[in-house]
Design an enzyme around this catalytic site. Structure first.
Site, PDB file in Angstrom:
ATOM      1  N   GLU A 134       6.953  -5.031  10.153  1.00 35.61           N
ATOM      2  CA  GLU A 134       6.075  -3.912  10.879  1.00 35.61           C
ATOM      3  C   GLU A 134       6.757  -3.441  12.329  1.00 35.61           C
ATOM      4  OE1 GLU A 134       3.702  -2.590   9.536  1.00 35.61           O
ATOM      5  OE2 GLU A 134       3.002  -3.786   7.855  1.00 35.61           O
ATOM      6  N   ARG A 138       7.811   0.262  12.459  1.00 34.09           N
ATOM      7  CA  ARG A 138       6.852   1.397  13.589  1.00 34.09           C
ATOM      8  C   ARG A 138       7.572   1.462  14.725  1.00 34.09           C
ATOM      9  NH1 ARG A 138       0.607   0.343  11.151  1.00 34.09           N
ATOM     10  NH2 ARG A 138       1.204  -0.811   9.488  1.00 34.09           N
ATOM     11  N   ASP A 267       8.262  -2.455  -2.911  1.00 31.32           N
ATOM     12  CA  ASP A 267       8.412  -1.045  -2.462  1.00 31.32           C
ATOM     13  C   ASP A 267       9.848  -0.571  -1.792  1.00 31.32           C
ATOM     14  OD1 ASP A 267       7.085  -2.151  -0.231  1.00 31.32           O
ATOM     15  OD2 ASP A 267       5.395  -0.926  -0.511  1.00 31.32           O
ATOM     16  N   GLU A 401       1.514   7.669   0.917  1.00 31.61           N
ATOM     17  CA  GLU A 401       2.311   7.544  -0.419  1.00 31.61           C
ATOM     18  C   GLU A 401       2.375   8.730  -1.309  1.00 31.61           C
ATOM     19  OE1 GLU A 401       0.821   4.769   0.611  1.00 31.61           O
ATOM     20  OE2 GLU A 401       2.399   3.623   1.628  1.00 31.61           O
ATOM     21  N   THR A 487      10.743   4.030   6.329  1.00 33.17           N
ATOM     22  CA  THR A 487       9.632   3.880   5.397  1.00 33.17           C
ATOM     23  C   THR A 487       8.289   4.203   6.142  1.00 33.17           C
ATOM     24  OG1 THR A 487       8.731   2.618   3.587  1.00 33.17           O
ATOM     25  CG2 THR A 487       9.198   1.351   5.848  1.00 33.17           C
TER      26      THR A 487
HETATM   27  C1  DMJ Z   1       3.269   2.102   6.083  1.00 34.45           C
HETATM   28  O1  DMJ Z   1       3.311   1.025   6.958  1.00 34.45           O
HETATM   29  C2  DMJ Z   1       4.655   2.290   5.771  1.00 34.45           C
HETATM   30  O2  DMJ Z   1       4.635   3.243   4.778  1.00 34.45           O
HETATM   31  C3  DMJ Z   1       4.861   1.135   4.691  1.00 34.45           C
HETATM   32  O3  DMJ Z   1       6.078   0.970   3.822  1.00 34.45           O
HETATM   33  C4  DMJ Z   1       3.703   0.717   3.720  1.00 34.45           C
HETATM   34  N1  DMJ Z   1       2.679   0.447   4.330  1.00 34.45           N
HETATM   35  C5  DMJ Z   1       2.328   1.623   5.276  1.00 34.45           C
HETATM   36  C6  DMJ Z   1       1.390   2.742   4.431  1.00 34.45           C
HETATM   37  O4  DMJ Z   1       0.781   2.423   3.418  1.00 34.45           O
END
Ligand code: DMJ
Length: 506
Positions: A134, A138, A267, A401, A487
């Site tokens: 995370e 982020r 994922d 998503e 992501t």
């Molecule tokens: C986000 O922090 C990112 O997209 C991650 O890959 C998956 N979870 C959340 C959003 O759903």
């Protein structure tokens, strides 16, 4: 713009219609009169629609700033901040996640407010248990994107400083990092819930893009070495039926449990393979091969069609299929389309069709609910199709998503239905998630009785609103030729010419 702002009225009742030749008609009830705008091409509608998204972003940001600046997220019902325990003492997740979206939307004043907070108040000398994944996607991703968009050194130096603090997590017998790290002491350990002290595929497999940029910007090869070693370990071990299980021991380098998923826990590992290849300007052939092989195994073992004709990607538990798709798995429509673009011959069309079918299924999970927002997970068993069957899976937490896949599908096909679908999401968000002081997730997408969860997730500003905005922009705004999105939707430049240090989006 000001007069239009005053005139917007109830956006949740606005309708956007488009025909196959790309004409758009927007109708909505303004504060003083009804509007009906018919446009011969997208340009005027683009202005209108992107104006809506800018207002949404401003609303989300202004309320965060007012009630929660310096906390990680806004609680929009109780009008206070939330800190949580994912970022190990780091604060301001929403500020860092919002930076690039504010910037590309040209919310100049708000961008300056966010930047000032990072400059003056973002404290990296913290102690506490942070998720390596995370913090990377982020914070490191957000700071890197802010640097590449603006060229401001401050963002770069904070990204590098933070990147250094993540390195002790890799001190394991295999070099596979553990999931949790204390940013102060450098101690690291595995998640308590991960079986037998394992590390998670989607966590250690979602570092590559950011870490390559950290090496590029610092000149320090250590970041690249760490992620290349992860790849080496993955290439060495045997994959059951060519599939990658979600749990790996950082001590032995063996799989711990045979659970395979393109949704949660798996994922973004797949996402980072194809994007590593794209970010390298298509030179990283190893990443491309790993992606191609993984997708082939997924197609062979996990892709299924429901009785009603909906294509979905099931989960796999030691050879037994679980006919469920998580909201998280809906990013895969976009990912497969992105990969298909570069596939040869027959496979190109085949993958593009698969991407379109998955995106269609995810749209169905939205359109079959009362709120027109999708559940956390939906199933295809005992007569169920694209619907949640468990009470615990009915929530929607402002996740991106599905609109992420709409954006890629739009950019790669220009089929107007993707904009139409994006617009449906905007209306549903306005109707069911907008509250007095921001946007909130909801606990049950199958009821229109308000059931807010009192949380404005930072990824709503980083991803959901950014992808919606880009869906209605011209293709050259953060073009897919020049940028890859990490992501968390933070744009990182493609290495055309040794990563141009400053790139402009306008
Ligand atoms: C986000 O922090 C990112 O997209 C991650 O890959 C998956 N979870 C959340 C959003 O759903």
């Amino acid at each position: 713009e000001a007069s239009l702002e005053g005139e917007l009225g109830d956006l949740s009742e606005a309708h956007l219609n488009s025909n196959s030749s790309g004409q758009i008609c927007v109708t909505w009830k303004g504060l003083f009169r009804s509007h009906h705008v018919h446009l011969p091409d997208y340009s005027g509608a683009l202005f209108l629609t992107s104006f809506f998204f800018v207002q949404m972003m401003k609303f989300a940001w202004d309320n965060y700033k007012l009630y929660a600046l310096g906390k990680n997220e806004l609680r929009p019902l109780t009008k206070n901040g939330h800190i949580g325990n994912m970022f190990g003492g780091l604060r301001g997740a929403t500020v860092i996640d919002a930076l690039d979206t504010l910037y590309i939307m040209e919310l100049e004043e708000e961008f300056q407010e966010a930047k000032k907070w990072v400059e003056k108040s973002f404290d990296l000398n913290v102690n506490g248990e942070a998720s390596l994944f995370e913090v990377n996607i982020r914070y490191v991703g957000g700071l890197l994107a802010a640097y590449y968009l603006t060229g401001e050194e401050m963002f770069k130096s904070k990204a590098l400083e933070l990147g250094e603090k993540l390195l002790p997590a890799f001190n394991t017998p295999t070099g596979i990092p553990r999931g949790v790290i204390n940013l102060g002491s450098g101690m690291s350990w595995s998640w308590g819930w991960a079986s037998a002290g394992s590390s998670i595929l989607a966590e250690f497999g979602t570092l590559h893009l950011e870490f390559l940029h950290l090496t590029e910007l610092s000149g320090n090869p250590v970041f690249t070495e760490k992620v290349m070693n992860i790849r080496k370990v993955l290439n060495r071990i045997e994959k059951p039926q060519g599939l990658y299980p979600n749990f790996l021991s950082p001590v032995t380098g063996n799989w711990v449990q045979h659970h395979v998923s393109i949704g949660g826990l798996g994922d973004s590992f797949y996402e980072y393979l194809i994007k590593s290849w794209l970010m390298s300007d298509k030179r990283d052939a190893e990443a491309k091969k790993m992606y191609d092989d993984a997708l082939e195994a997924i197609e062979k073992h996990l892709v299924k069609k429901s009785a009603g004709g909906l294509t979905y990607i099931a989960e796999w538990r030691g050879g037994i299929l679980d006919h469920k798709m998580g909201h998280l798995a809906c990013f895969s429509g976009g990912m497969i389309a992105l990969g298909a673009e570069h596939a040869g011959g027959e496979q190109k069309q085949q993958h593009m069709d698969l991407a379109a079918e998955i995106t269609h299924t995810c749209h169905e999970s939205y359109s079959r609910s009362d709120t027109k927002l999708g559940p956390e997970a939906f199933r295809f068993d005992s007569g169920t199709e694209a619907t949640a069957t468990r009470l615990s899976e009915r929530y929607y937490i402002l996740r991106p998503e599905v609109v992420e896949s709409y954006l890629y599908m739009w950019r790669l096909t220009h089929d107007p239905k993707y904009r139409q679908w994006g617009w449906e999401v905007v209306q549903a968000l306005e109707k069911h998630c907008r509250v007095e002081a921001g946007y909130s997730g909801i606990r049950d997408v199958y009821t229109t009785t308000p059931n807010h969860d009192n949380m404005q997730q930072s990824f709503f500003l980083a991803e959901t609103l950014k992808y919606l905005y880009l869906l209605f922009c011209e293709d050259d705004v953060l073009s897919l030729e020049d940028w890859v999105f990490n992501t968390e939707a933070h744009p990182l430049p493609v290495n055309h010419t040794n990563f141009k240090a400053k790139a402009s989006v306008h």
